[in-house]
Design an enzyme around this catalytic site. Structure first.
Site, PDB file in Angstrom:
ATOM      1  N   LYS A  62       0.876  -1.191   0.000  1.00 59.09           N
ATOM      2  CA  LYS A  62       0.000   0.000   0.000  1.00 59.09           C
ATOM      3  C   LYS A  62       0.899   1.222   0.000  1.00 59.09           C
ATOM      4  O   LYS A  62       1.435   1.619   1.021  1.00 59.09           O
ATOM      5  CB  LYS A  62      -0.892  -0.007   1.244  1.00 59.09           C
ATOM      6  CG  LYS A  62      -2.238   0.629   1.045  1.00 59.09           C
ATOM      7  CD  LYS A  62      -2.406   2.100   1.115  1.00 59.09           C
ATOM      8  CE  LYS A  62      -1.939   2.957   2.197  1.00 59.09           C
ATOM      9  NZ  LYS A  62      -1.774   4.356   1.683  1.00 59.09           N
ATOM     10  N   CYS A 115      13.689  10.346   6.887  1.00 59.80           N
ATOM     11  CA  CYS A 115      13.509  10.007   8.308  1.00 59.80           C
ATOM     12  C   CYS A 115      14.813  10.153   9.086  1.00 59.80           C
ATOM     13  O   CYS A 115      14.799  10.452  10.269  1.00 59.80           O
ATOM     14  CB  CYS A 115      12.890   8.634   8.477  1.00 59.80           C
ATOM     15  SG  CYS A 115      13.608   7.409   7.422  1.00 59.80           S
ATOM     16  N   GLU A 129       9.726  16.161  14.807  1.00 62.68           N
ATOM     17  CA  GLU A 129      10.201  15.899  13.448  1.00 62.68           C
ATOM     18  C   GLU A 129       9.503  16.857  12.484  1.00 62.68           C
ATOM     19  O   GLU A 129       8.283  16.853  12.377  1.00 62.68           O
ATOM     20  CB  GLU A 129       9.892  14.457  13.056  1.00 62.68           C
ATOM     21  CG  GLU A 129      10.415  14.113  11.682  1.00 62.68           C
ATOM     22  CD  GLU A 129      10.209  12.659  11.307  1.00 62.68           C
ATOM     23  OE1 GLU A 129       9.101  12.143  11.504  1.00 62.68           O
ATOM     24  OE2 GLU A 129      11.165  12.052  10.811  1.00 62.68           O
ATOM     25  N   GLU A 171       9.337   1.318  11.149  1.00 63.98           N
ATOM     26  CA  GLU A 171      10.461   2.242  10.968  1.00 63.98           C
ATOM     27  C   GLU A 171       9.841   3.628  10.953  1.00 63.98           C
ATOM     28  O   GLU A 171       9.129   3.989  10.022  1.00 63.98           O
ATOM     29  CB  GLU A 171      11.188   1.911   9.663  1.00 63.98           C
ATOM     30  CG  GLU A 171      12.583   2.509   9.592  1.00 63.98           C
ATOM     31  CD  GLU A 171      12.586   3.876   8.937  1.00 63.98           C
ATOM     32  OE1 GLU A 171      12.521   4.880   9.693  1.00 63.98           O
ATOM     33  OE2 GLU A 171      12.645   3.945   7.713  1.00 63.98           O
TER      34      GLU A 171
END
Ligand code: ADP
Length: 488
Positions: free
Chosen positions: A182, A291, A391, A257
């Site tokens: 997906k 990331c 973040e 992750e």
């Protein structure tokens, strides 16, 4: 912006059980973030199509040729896919840049070669996944089998659409699982193209499926479905938490992750020119939508002034531009939502009183369209500010200072995340003491942002668990069966 042209709006189909399906007719729009134009519409899969994909993946696992195929044959097929991706690398790189906005320089030099390597690497593993014989007490032969987990749902984000899909698909297939991918709703195009390539090289139907749709509906339906044995996820920490909660219902295995706020630490004794390059590419590569972005720069007090001068000079050269221009190193952010989120963080840093040394606003490129944001450097950031803790996932660097190794380690660890960290020093003792002291899944010493299909990658703390890549990922896609044989 001459190179970015309006593309015909394509109506995409999903790849389920070896067939291309339109779904119920519900669709969502896919954009080119450099021009804000719609480039495709893709099916928004409901529970029904998710169910069809699970049925197809389950049948391929239990009844199709895949389960009976030798491990070596499976490896050959994965290798063929690697070759096919390599043949189509230029086309795929362009498609990735068109949909994500990343410079073609990056998608053709990094995303595509790394995707090919990932499939090649795991093709080699397929026939090397072995069990053990164990010297138990008594008159028994005891051995273990490493079996596939089953049907794997791979849910991936929009920053490295094809590469992060490869991180999941390649080891999952090498271990004999079947996969439902997906992709993110922002960037489904290369995933769908991968479905075509898998079909062309002859993967049996249902072994690899691609369903498109929105996270909270299609993604959540995949996570809830009792016929999915494992979810392999890369994305934000909050979505990771939601997935973990939802997976509890069916006790699915999950590997996550997640986000990061990675420190890049520069000591006074470092090669400063190399450290400047590493700090700039550490945050601005991939528009900061990475990331492992080195989004917190920790600079030793005594070189701070000199270092920041060089850093700002280099950052200023990164003017946002057309992703298809070979000179562009900073493209548009992936979406309007993402651009607004990033601009919101810039406002928050300003409101908290951190000075901006360069950048700080939306950039105008060509005709003024596109989600471009300037390469932005904040100085004098306090550890407790939002821009030092959360973040941002954009081209925004927060600079902090330190005076000792202990303080550097303490500050490096002072967020909820633990994905990666960098250190720049010529002192071997300091470098290894930092590598030991920092709570991060990857540490780069006098370098930043290196990856290899053979090197495990993943997070500490709230950056997740489970490892992508390397031998370590094989753990995540197999389960161990212990067999006792009575020889008495
Ligand atoms: P971002 O915030 O960076 O867009 P997300 O973590 O929300 O990242 O998205 C990563 C992937 O997770 C995408 O494929 C998205 O569709 C999917 N996703 C988002 N929400 C959910 C959810 N509740 N359940 C399953 N998948 C989801």
């Amino acid at each position: 912006m001459s190179v970015i042209r309006q593309q015909a709006v394509e109506r995409k189909k999903m790849f389920v059980g070896g067939k291309w399906l339109e779904g119920t007719g519900k669709t969502f729009e896919v954009f080119n973030p450099a021009t804000e134009e719609v480039i495709a519409v893709a099916p928004d899969a409901t529970e029904i199509e998710v169910g069809a994909a699970v049925t197809a993946a389950r049948a391929a696992l239990e009844e199709g040729p895949w389960g009976r195929m030798s491990a070596r044959e499976r490896g050959r097929l994965i290798y063929k896919l690697a070759q096919r991706i390599s043949e189509k690398a230029e086309e795929l790189a362009r498609l990735e840049s068109l949909n994500n906005g990343k410079p073609l320089f990056e998608s053709s030099r990094v995303d595509l070669p790394s995707t090919v390597e990932c499939f090649e690497y795991y093709a080699g593993w397929a026939d090397k996944i072995e069990g053990e014989t164990i010297p138990v007490s008594g008159p028994y032969l005891n051995y273990t089998l490493r079996e596939p987990v089953g049907v794997v749902g791979a849910i991936v984000p929009w920053n490295f659409p094809l590469l992060l899909a490869a991180y999941k698909i390649a080891p999952a297939l090498a271990c004999g699982n079947t996969v439902i991918l997906k992709p993110a709703e922002e960037t489904p195009l290369t995933a769908l193209r991968l479905g075509e390539l898998a079909q062309e090289v002859g993967f049996p139907e249902g072994v690899f499926n691609v369903i498109t749709g929105l996270g909270p509906s299609t993604g959540a339906a995949l996570v809830r479905h009792p016929g999915v044995d494992k979810i392999a996820f890369t994305g934000s920490t909050s979505t990771g938490q939601e997935i973990m909660r939802a997976a509890a219902g069916t006790l699915k295995k999950v590997s996550l992750e997640l986000g990061g706020k990675s420190p890049n630490v520069v000591f006074a004794d470092a090669d400063l020119d190399a450290a400047v390059k590493g700090a700039v590419s550490g945050i601005f590569y991939g528009k900061g939508e990475v990331c492992t972005a080195g989004s917190r720069l920790l600079v030793e007090e005594k070189i701070h002034g000199q270092f920041m001068e060089k850093l700002v000079e280099r950052s200023k050269k990164l003017t946002p531009g057309d992703p298809f221009d070979s000179k562009t190193r900073l493209g548009p952010l992936v979406s309007k939502v993402q651009m607004e989120r990033v601009l919101g963080y810039i406002d928050s840093g300003k409101a908290d009183g951190a000075p901006i040394l360069t950048g700080g606003k939306r950039a105008s490129v060509g005709n003024g369209k596109g989600y471009f944001v300037e390469a932005t450097v904040f100085d004098k950031v306090d550890q407790n500010m939002k821009i030092a803790q959360e973040e941002i996932f954009g081209p925004v660097l927060a600079t902090l200072r330190f005076e000792s190794l202990e303080e550097a380690i303490q500050k490096a660890n002072a967020t909820v995340y633990g994905l990666a960290a960098g250190i720049w020093t010529k002192d071997v003792k300091k470098a290894h003491a930092f590598a030991k002291g920092v709570k991060a899944g990857t540490v780069w010493i006098n370098t930043y942002g290196d990856y290899d299909a053979a090197a495990p990658f993943g997070g500490y703390k709230m950056s997740g668990f489970g490892r992508d890549l390397g031998k370590a990922a094989l753990e995540a896609y197999t389960q161990t069966k212990t067999v006792w044989v009575n020889l008495g």
